[in-house]
Design an enzyme around this catalytic site. Sequence first.
Site, PDB file in Angstrom:
ATOM      1  N   PHE A  33      43.662  32.364  37.186  1.00  0.00           N
ATOM      2  CA  PHE A  33      42.533  33.163  38.468  1.00  0.00           C
ATOM      3  C   PHE A  33      43.006  33.745  39.391  1.00  0.00           C
ATOM      4  CE2 PHE A  33      39.814  33.163  42.074  1.00  0.00           C
ATOM      5  CZ  PHE A  33      38.153  33.515  41.565  1.00  0.00           C
ATOM      6  N   GLU A  71      35.919  33.631  34.335  1.00  0.00           N
ATOM      7  CA  GLU A  71      37.414  32.632  34.492  1.00  0.00           C
ATOM      8  C   GLU A  71      37.140  31.540  35.305  1.00  0.00           C
ATOM      9  OE1 GLU A  71      40.379  31.303  33.684  1.00  0.00           O
ATOM     10  OE2 GLU A  71      39.923  33.838  33.083  1.00  0.00           O
TER      11      GLU A  71
END
Length: 126
Positions: A33, A71
């Site tokens: 991320f 994500e």
Amino acid sequence: MAKRDDSSIRRLARALDYSWNGLWWAVRNETSFRQEVIALAGFVPVALWLGESHVEQVLLIGSLLLLLIVELLNSGLEAAVDRAGEEFHHLAGRAKDLGSAAVLLAIIHTCLIWGFLALPELLERI
């Protein structure tokens, strides 16, 4: 039972706080991320420069945001599966594999959008 004084503004403020906490947790603890946020920060100016219209700019930036969304959902899924227990279960493995596949498809989607919209424009300007 006493009714909670829960105004819509207070509820919204709590929801924003939860969201902010989730974003910061992901930035601090999820390498993928964090890398994608860095890519977003670098590619947003490129999207604004290369996008010939507002629609193209939104598509370029939106594809990056979609990748971040997927994500985050994958990270949430993995956290829930890990919380369920340490022992291996084929359904837990399948859930994690499916989340990973969703991230892969989001990456492919992002590459396609950038390949079709930004790459030709970039090659034209070089």
